[in-house]
Design an enzyme around this catalytic site. Structure first.
Site, short mmCIF file in Angstrom:
data_model
loop_
_atom_site.label_atom_id
_atom_site.label_comp_id
_atom_site.label_asym_id
_atom_site.label_seq_id
_atom_site.Cartn_x
_atom_site.Cartn_y
_atom_site.Cartn_z
N HIS A 17 99.25 -17.19 77.58
CA HIS A 17 98.35 -18.15 76.94
C HIS A 17 97.08 -18.21 77.77
O HIS A 17 97.11 -18.62 78.92
CB HIS A 17 98.97 -19.53 76.82
CG HIS A 17 98.10 -20.49 76.07
ND1 HIS A 17 97.90 -21.78 76.47
CD2 HIS A 17 97.34 -20.32 74.95
CE1 HIS A 17 97.07 -22.38 75.64
NE2 HIS A 17 96.71 -21.50 74.71
N LEU A 48 89.24 -14.17 92.32
CA LEU A 48 88.35 -13.29 91.58
C LEU A 48 89.15 -12.15 90.96
O LEU A 48 90.05 -11.58 91.60
CB LEU A 48 87.28 -12.73 92.50
CG LEU A 48 86.24 -13.75 93.00
CD1 LEU A 48 85.38 -13.13 94.09
CD2 LEU A 48 85.39 -14.27 91.86
N LYS A 66 97.44 -21.82 85.56
CA LYS A 66 97.73 -23.11 84.94
C LYS A 66 98.97 -23.76 85.55
O LYS A 66 99.03 -24.98 85.72
CB LYS A 66 97.98 -22.94 83.44
CG LYS A 66 96.79 -22.51 82.62
CD LYS A 66 97.20 -22.46 81.15
CE LYS A 66 96.11 -21.85 80.31
NZ LYS A 66 96.46 -21.81 78.88
#
Length: 392
Positions: A17, A48, A66
């Site tokens: 996701h 990065l 997340k």
């Protein structure tokens, strides 16, 4: 430039996701990029995106996990297949012209990556995150979805975590089954025999609510998850309070009596709007429903033209439906009392949006068959019955 993209691809536990922002280095996305890279958070350390060590992706891309990274095994997934997937997707988007090559040094991308704690398969993690990142970039650059797409899909879509569609009244006509019986066990039995339909509403009648209270709504939800439940309180006083009770009980709609004082009706309608449920004004024994509606400062979502059980040999008031609808907005009209299979089409031709049926179904010897007979008169297919869905 400030662009937003999102995409979900794959299956658990490797499901990807992606949420991302694309914008100018000197704009708000650039500021967020710099802040994210310098203000670290334990378990969510941004990195990065690189094609390989010592080779940054362009536009410069910041990956933000997340889910909290708790160990080196999870960190390896972020730094390995997830990072590689994002970098390759960004580079390919430039090569394919999705991101203009001449702007690669002017833009930055922030990519929020979801990695399930149980994800193990590096190949699946890479492929899902590559596809999701590339799709999210394309959607961001194209401005997908536009507002029209959102409005079209909002009532058709089922969120996979939610598991069922929360019904809204956007595709009339509907059949509303009214339970005026008070035996809760009998109510549950009848509910179990009613077929599934996108055009079916369940009404908890006033006697049932008086016997068991507003929490009867939750009993219905346990017996029939995902139902649109109407709570018929026939509110005559304390309109805002009774509507709030209905909303707190998880009702989708609440019925207010058209005989109530104007102020009570208005307070009830406003409370329904505030709590996100439908307001229904029942015109049972109201001599001039149109006059009542014109006197209100705010209109209900639904007006019910209701012939009482004790008056079912009298004439219907369907002739006022066009005038009610002319008052403006997206007002729906429900008709109740004396509705049979053989006169449903008459009600629909008169302009009815909701057909309310009680004992003809709830006390039928074959509840399923009788319900299907009424539903067949609506001549409505199920929502997206013929659409093969992936995502769109």
């Amino acid at each position: 430039m400030f662009l937003v993209g999102e995409a979900l691809i794959g299956k658990e536990p490797e499901v990807a996701h992606i949420d991302l922002l694309i914008g100018d280095k000197n704009g708000p996305v650039g500021i967020a990029f710099a802040n994210g890279l310098t203000q670290l958070s334990a378990g969510h350390t941004p990195l990065l995106s690189v094609i390989r060590p010592n080779l940054l992706a362009k536009p410069s891309t910041l990956i933000v996990p997340k889910v909290t990274v708790k160990n080196m095994e999870q960190a390896a997934i972020i730094f390995g297949p997830a990072q590689t997937a994002v970098a390759k997707a960004v580079a390919d988007a430039v090569e394919e012209g999705v991101i203009p090559k001449e702007r690669a040094e002017e833009l930055v991308i922030i990519v929020s990556v979801f990695i399930h704690p149980d994800a193990k398969d590096y190949d699946a993690i890479y492929r899902y995150n590559y596809g999701a990142t590339k799709l999210a970039i394309q959607r961001a650059m194209e401005g997908f979805p536009d507002v029209d797409k959102v409005l079209y899909e909002k009532e058709r879509s089922v969120h996979p975590v939610m598991g069922y569609r929360v019904m809204r009244l956007w595709d009339p006509p509907y059949l509303q089954i009214a339970f005026d019986i008070v035996d809760l066990a009998e109510v549950k039995r009848v509910l179990s025999e009613i077929p599934e339909s996108d055009h079916l509403l369940i009404e908890m009648g006033t006697p049932l609510v008086k016997m068991h209270g507003v929490q009867v709504v939750r009993e219905v939800r346990r017996a029939r998850p995902g139902s649109f439940v109407v709570l018929d309180l026939k509110t005559l006083d304390t309109g805002n309070l009774e509507v709030r009770l209905a909303a707190d009980a998880s009702a989708d709609a609440v019925v207010i009596s058209g005989l109530a004082p104007r102020k009570t009706i208005e307070l009830a309608i406003k409370e329904a709007k505030k709590t996100g449920i439908y307001s229904i004004v029942d015109m049972l024994n109201v001599r001039d429903p149109v006059e009542v509606l014109r006197s209100l400062s705010v209109l209900p979502d639904v007006v019910e033209l209701h012939r009482a059980i004790d008056m079912e040999n009298s004439e219907h008031a369907w002739q006022s439906i066009p005038e009610i609808k002319s008052l403006g907005g997206k007002i729906l009209v429900a008709v109740a009392g004396g509705i049979r299979v053989d006169n449903v089409r008459d009600a629909l031709r008169a302009g009815a949006d909701i057909i309310v049926v009680g004992r003809a179904i709830t006390r039928s010897k074959d509840v399923r068959d009788m319900t299907e007979q009424f539903l067949s008169q609506l001549k409505k297919s199920e929502i997206d019955q013929y659409r093969i869905m992936t995502d769109f």
